[in-house]
Write an enzyme that holds these catalytic residues in place. Structure first.
Site, PDB file in Angstrom:
ATOM      1  N   ASP A  41     -14.087   3.668  15.118  1.00 38.53           N
ATOM      2  CA  ASP A  41     -14.451   3.510  16.526  1.00 38.53           C
ATOM      3  C   ASP A  41     -15.295   2.260  16.741  1.00 38.53           C
ATOM      4  O   ASP A  41     -15.128   1.520  17.704  1.00 38.53           O
ATOM      5  CB  ASP A  41     -15.235   4.730  17.017  1.00 38.53           C
ATOM      6  CG  ASP A  41     -14.326   5.944  17.151  1.00 38.53           C
ATOM      7  OD1 ASP A  41     -13.109   5.793  16.900  1.00 38.53           O
ATOM      8  OD2 ASP A  41     -14.828   7.021  17.500  1.00 38.53           O
ATOM      9  N   ASP A  45     -14.570  -0.945  19.076  1.00 42.07           N
ATOM     10  CA  ASP A  45     -15.469  -1.420  20.136  1.00 42.07           C
ATOM     11  C   ASP A  45     -15.781  -2.904  19.974  1.00 42.07           C
ATOM     12  O   ASP A  45     -15.784  -3.660  20.948  1.00 42.07           O
ATOM     13  CB  ASP A  45     -16.764  -0.614  20.129  1.00 42.07           C
ATOM     14  CG  ASP A  45     -16.521   0.791  20.668  1.00 42.07           C
ATOM     15  OD1 ASP A  45     -17.321   1.699  20.371  1.00 42.07           O
ATOM     16  OD2 ASP A  45     -15.504   0.978  21.378  1.00 42.07           O
ATOM     17  N   SER A  90       8.947  24.559  31.107  1.00 40.23           N
ATOM     18  CA  SER A  90       9.547  24.595  32.436  1.00 40.23           C
ATOM     19  C   SER A  90      10.184  25.971  32.627  1.00 40.23           C
ATOM     20  O   SER A  90      10.015  26.846  31.781  1.00 40.23           O
ATOM     21  CB  SER A  90      10.550  23.477  32.652  1.00 40.23           C
ATOM     22  OG  SER A  90      11.079  23.043  31.458  1.00 40.23           O
ATOM     23  N   LYS A 126       7.095  29.350  44.303  1.00 42.68           N
ATOM     24  CA  LYS A 126       7.158  28.203  43.400  1.00 42.68           C
ATOM     25  C   LYS A 126       6.732  26.989  44.206  1.00 42.68           C
ATOM     26  O   LYS A 126       7.433  26.566  45.125  1.00 42.68           O
ATOM     27  CB  LYS A 126       8.577  28.026  42.869  1.00 42.68           C
ATOM     28  CG  LYS A 126       8.701  26.882  41.885  1.00 42.68           C
ATOM     29  CD  LYS A 126      10.067  26.895  41.219  1.00 42.68           C
ATOM     30  CE  LYS A 126      10.144  25.934  40.057  1.00 42.68           C
ATOM     31  NZ  LYS A 126       9.992  24.538  40.451  1.00 42.68           N
ATOM     32  N   CYS A 427      40.305   2.604  30.419  1.00 40.16           N
ATOM     33  CA  CYS A 427      38.857   2.464  30.567  1.00 40.16           C
ATOM     34  C   CYS A 427      38.556   1.239  31.424  1.00 40.16           C
ATOM     35  O   CYS A 427      39.014   0.144  31.104  1.00 40.16           O
ATOM     36  CB  CYS A 427      38.224   2.323  29.191  1.00 40.16           C
ATOM     37  SG  CYS A 427      36.472   1.909  29.276  1.00 40.16           S
ATOM     38  N   CYS A 430      36.698  -1.515  29.030  1.00 40.78           N
ATOM     39  CA  CYS A 430      37.281  -2.237  27.889  1.00 40.78           C
ATOM     40  C   CYS A 430      38.802  -2.220  27.910  1.00 40.78           C
ATOM     41  O   CYS A 430      39.434  -2.835  27.054  1.00 40.78           O
ATOM     42  CB  CYS A 430      36.764  -1.671  26.569  1.00 40.78           C
ATOM     43  SG  CYS A 430      37.439  -0.057  26.165  1.00 40.78           S
ATOM     44  N   CYS A 451      34.188  -0.485  22.787  1.00 41.10           N
ATOM     45  CA  CYS A 451      33.967  -0.413  24.233  1.00 41.10           C
ATOM     46  C   CYS A 451      32.502  -0.737  24.534  1.00 41.10           C
ATOM     47  O   CYS A 451      31.603  -0.034  24.088  1.00 41.10           O
ATOM     48  CB  CYS A 451      34.298   0.994  24.748  1.00 41.10           C
ATOM     49  SG  CYS A 451      33.909   1.193  26.496  1.00 41.10           S
TER      50      CYS A 451
HETATM   51  S1  IVH Z   1       5.133  29.167  35.732  1.00 39.28           S
HETATM   52  C1  IVH Z   1       5.660  29.089  31.274  1.00 39.28           C
HETATM   53  N1  IVH Z   1       4.641  29.461  38.290  1.00 39.28           N
HETATM   54  O1  IVH Z   1       7.604  24.798  38.252  1.00 39.28           O
HETATM   55  C2  IVH Z   1       5.810  29.129  32.751  1.00 39.28           C
HETATM   56  N2  IVH Z   1       5.482  27.382  37.564  1.00 39.28           N
HETATM   57  O2  IVH Z   1      10.199  24.515  36.912  1.00 39.28           O
HETATM   58  C3  IVH Z   1       5.468  27.867  33.393  1.00 39.28           C
HETATM   59  N3  IVH Z   1       5.713  25.713  39.328  1.00 39.28           N
HETATM   60  O3  IVH Z   1       6.507  22.934  35.521  1.00 39.28           O
HETATM   61  C4  IVH Z   1       5.597  27.759  34.827  1.00 39.28           C
HETATM   62  N4  IVH Z   1       4.976  26.966  40.970  1.00 39.28           N
HETATM   63  O4  IVH Z   1       5.066  22.874  37.596  1.00 39.28           O
HETATM   64  C5  IVH Z   1       5.079  28.637  37.335  1.00 39.28           C
HETATM   65  N5  IVH Z   1       4.120  29.823  40.513  1.00 39.28           N
HETATM   66  C6  IVH Z   1       4.556  29.022  39.565  1.00 39.28           C
HETATM   67  C7  IVH Z   1       4.943  27.706  39.834  1.00 39.28           C
HETATM   68  C8  IVH Z   1       5.415  26.917  38.806  1.00 39.28           C
HETATM   69  C9  IVH Z   1       5.432  25.771  40.634  1.00 39.28           C
HETATM   70  C10 IVH Z   1       6.288  24.551  38.634  1.00 39.28           C
HETATM   71  C11 IVH Z   1       5.576  24.150  37.375  1.00 39.28           C
HETATM   72  C12 IVH Z   1       6.624  24.076  36.308  1.00 39.28           C
HETATM   73  C13 IVH Z   1       7.870  24.042  37.104  1.00 39.28           C
HETATM   74  C14 IVH Z   1       8.989  24.672  36.303  1.00 39.28           C
END
Ligand code: IVH
Length: 746
Positions: A41, A45, A90, A126, A427, A430, A451
């Site tokens: 570090d 710096d 997700s 959501k 194609c 190509c 291609c």
């Molecule tokens: S639960 C492991 N709950 O949707 C479960 N996600 O498509 C993780 N999101 O990346 C997600 N509202 O950003 C959850 N009530 C909700 C949500 C939510 C929005 C988003 C979140 C996630 C995305 C997934």
């Protein structure tokens, strides 16, 4: 010894500046990716002070240093990388009640629950914003990170502190608590922000989501502060102790800790309840004052969530029930054909620009020639059989983040001279023949690596984020280098520095390249000479080999040499397999024509016997397609790629440039890590799917057949030939309880 700044020439200053910048960048990268940084570090710096002093003394360096402002930044607040203690996942999607039923049924099946057993869920909106992970240690907010790719996000701590109503200190929270949720902006705040932006001559945002994302990712936290961001907590990551026993309990606990949680969150006993909440939330949607794009359902009991676990990027215990996509009509101006890395000819609709759900759309996918004609993959009519022609009025929609699609055609507005679309038979890039194989919806260029489009797309895939992820070498640069003839195949990337040795100089005159950026590029390339096996396999861009398949292959074979050897050894069996497939198809067709039943299994066996496949080949092929997630389609594609002399030679040239890192054994503490396990007979305490997922989570490989490579056979009642074979081979055999004791789940 440092030279006195006032005695240095411009050239000397520039040289030292470049050197320091490289050093700082490399150190910075290491800081975020490795535990063993090459400089301390203090050294960092000192280097950074000197670097800033040089800029002060030689103002002409200022411009070159603009990028370098991020050098210091990551280490402090701002855009440093944060590796999430627990991956940010997700959600998979449901679009109708049938999908929701399917979600509940697959959970019941996975857990082995009967139709009468209770299974409760939560349902909540959501939120259409961006996710954020907040880390609290001893009640203090110590870090905030964006989702990024799920594993590594951006450090936005300073910015997150400015979010309205976000607690900076918690009382009565677990020692470690990562709270996850969505950052969003209300409609009113969004409109006021856009008005202010217009008044001050700054750019406006297309929708609240973009405004929220743009505001959170400001280098200057005081700008974020002036943007009214909000946060709904919907979950958690790492915690030192559980928040509750249920999802709903945990959300209540977060509310007690003064996080804003969504007031429309409900607990549901069954799918009917879920649908009722979906309808309730749909009705309230327009009046909520912020954007939502669906309803999220989660299994309520955390013990069940834990058993259900995760697929590669999504939990099995949650799903997003999306609202129907927004639709809009516009004119189709042209149909272009793009050639992808596997040679697929993809038709793209060029549209008169139109706003759909807050985003301007001017391209949409048309999938393939059948789709344009009005047929689906089974040859059945879609859109009532209406074809799509240039000049048509088409209805487009966006579903989530995916590329816009064409939903419908308005025949009443079709221009009189509109012609059916003639899909090219060669194609467009190509000129090679473009062929559609039996059973394939897609027409493909047969040009292979001659291609240019395929070569470029393969290279773009090679450098993409989930593959080699080379900083400074993106799609645009690859295209340019390919045009120049500097990079024709992946191996050329690693020869770039040597071949264009005075490359620094050579690059100097090229658009957008200077000495510094070239030096940085070479450093970034050098860094990727060490590459994880899974990334390498994925990066090759072999058809059907996706990220998950590549990871499974890497985990199974553990080295490039082992993979290569196995695939080559299996070749005769792969060919026999293909011959059997073809014979099977013929058998099916003739049987159908003669109105009798096809005798597929006889045909297969006869063809395979005729091929006289050596035993090692049969075993290697069985081992390959027995790897979880690797079926015969992927196996054949892999086999073809290794068998193609040009392609194979390109792989070999590439691998010669690299040090390939084998995958880590997922958890070496587990007693079954790295072992191959076979389950057979009836399992009574868990379903087969759960047993498999649990074993894999502990680092074991699960195979469907017993061989010399099997380490453990778990045999329930009714086990037959597999148990006998295991006994013959002297393989350790456990009953279900013995297995659960071994893995500590008893
Ligand atoms: S639960 C492991 N709950 O949707 C479960 N996600 O498509 C993780 N999101 O990346 C997600 N509202 O950003 C959850 N009530 C909700 C949500 C939510 C929005 C988003 C979140 C996630 C995305 C997934």
């Amino acid at each position: 010894m440092e030279r006195a700044l006032n005695q240095m020439t411009d050239q000397e200053a520039l040289e030292e500046f470049n050197e320091l910048q490289l050093l700082l960048w490399a150190a910075n990268r290491e800081y975020h990716t490795s535990d063993t940084p090459s400089i301390s570090d203090a050294e960092f710096d000192t280097a950074k002070r000197r670097y800033l002093a040089l800029i002060d003394a030689f103002p002409q360096l200022e411009q070159r240093a603009t990028q370098a402002q991020t050098v210091g930044a990551p280490v402090a607040e701002g855009f440093g990388k944060v590796t999430h203690a627990q991956r940010m996942m997700s959600l998979s999607n449901a679009f109708d009640e049938e999908d929701v039923e399917g979600f509940a049924t697959s959970i019941r099946n996975y857990l082995g629950l009967g139709a009468g057993d209770p299974l409760a869920f939560t349902a909540e909106p959501k939120i259409d914003g961006l996710s954020l992970s907040l880390r609290y240690e001893n009640g203090e907010l110590v870090q905030a990170a964006t989702r990024g790719d799920g594993e590594v996000g951006e450090n936005v701590t300073a910015n997150a502190r400015t979010i309205r109503g976000l607690p900076l200190k918690l009382t009565g929270a677990p020692e470690l608590l990562e709270v996850r949720g969505e950052v969003y902006m209300t409609h009113d705040d969004f409109e006021a922000l856009n008005r202010r932006q217009t008044e001050t001559g700054q750019k406006t945002f297309a929708n609240p989501r973009n405004a929220a994302a743009g505001s959170l990712r400001q280098l200057d936290a005081s700008i974020t502060k002036s943007r009214p961001l909000r946060f709904f907590a919907y979950g958690w990551g790492a915690v030192s102790e559980p928040l509750a026993d249920t999802q709903s309990g945990a959300i209540n606990r977060l509310a007690e800790l003064e996080f804003e949680t969504n007031p429309l969150t409900r607990r549901c006993e069954n799918v009917q309840d879920l649908m009722n909440v979906y309808n309730e939330i749909s009705e309230k949607r327009a009046a909520l004052g912020y954007d939502i794009d669906g309803v999220v359902y989660k299994v309520d009991a955390l013990s069940l969530q834990a058993r259900l676990g995760f697929r590669s990027t999504t939990p099995r215990w949650a799903i997003a029930h999306k609202f129907p996509a927004e639709l809009a009509w516009t004119r189709l101006e042209a149909i272009d054909i793009q050639v992808g890395r596997t040679g697929a000819l993809s038709p793209v609709a060029r549209l008169a620009p139109i706003t759909v759900g807050g985003v301007v759309v001017s391209n949409a996918t048309l999938h393939n020639e059948d789709y344009i004609r009005g047929l689906d993959s089974r040859g059945e009519e879609i859109r009532g059989g209406k074809d799509i022609r240039v000049g048509d009025w088409v209805q487009v929609y966006r579903a989530g983040d995916v590329i816009p699609k064409v939903a419908d055609v308005d025949l009443s507005k079709r221009p009189e001279d509109a012609q059916p679309f003639a899909f090219p038979q060669t194609c467009p890039e190509c000129g090679s023949a473009a062929i559609r194989e039996e059973g394939d919806a897609v027409r493909r260029c047969t040009g292979g690596i001659i291609c240019p489009a395929q070569a470029i797309e393969k290279l773009k895939h090679f450098v993409s984020r989930k593959a080699f992820d080379i900083e400074g070498l993106g799609a645009k640069q690859v295209e340019q280098f390919h045009l120049d003839g500097w990079i024709r195949e992946p191996a050329d990337i690693f020869a770039l520095e040597e071949r264009y040795g005075e490359g620094l100089q050579q690059l100097k005159n090229k658009d957008g390249w200077g000495e510094t950026s070239a030096a940085n590029l070479f450093a970034a390339i050098r860094e990727k000479r060490e590459i994880a096996l899974a990334r390498l396999i994925f990066a090759l861009g072999i058809r059907h080999v996706g990220e998950v398949g590549a990871r499974d292959l890497a985990l199974h074979y553990r080295s490039w040499q082992a993979l290569e050897e196995a695939v080559k050894l299996a070749r005769p069996a792969a060919l026999a397999h293909r011959a059997a497939d073809e014979a099977e198809e013929v058998e099916r067709q003739t049987a159908q024509a003669r109105g009798r039943r096809a005798r597929i299994s006889d045909t297969r066996a006869a063809v395979i016997a005729e091929c006289q496949v050596p035993e090692e080949a049969t075993a290697a092929w069985a081992d390959l397609i027995g790897v979880d997630g690797i079926g015969s389609t992927l196996g054949l594609s892999l086999s073809d790629a290794f068998d193609n002399p040009d392609e194979y030679a390109a792989f070999a040239r590439l691998v010669a440039e690299l040090t390939v890192i084998p995958p880590e054994a997922p958890s070496s503490e587990s007693p079954v890590a790295g072992k191959t396990v076979v389950f057979t007979g009836t399992l009574e305490k868990m379903t087969r799917a759960e047993a498999k997922a649990r074993a894999e989570a502990l680092g074991a490989k699960v195979s469907g057949s017993v061989s010399k490579k099997t380490d453990i056979l778990v045999a329930g009642p009714g086990a037959g030939s597999k148990a006998k074979k295991a006994a013959d081979l002297g393989i350790e055999t456990l009953d279900e309880d013995g297995w659960l004791t071994l893995i500590g789940d008893a």
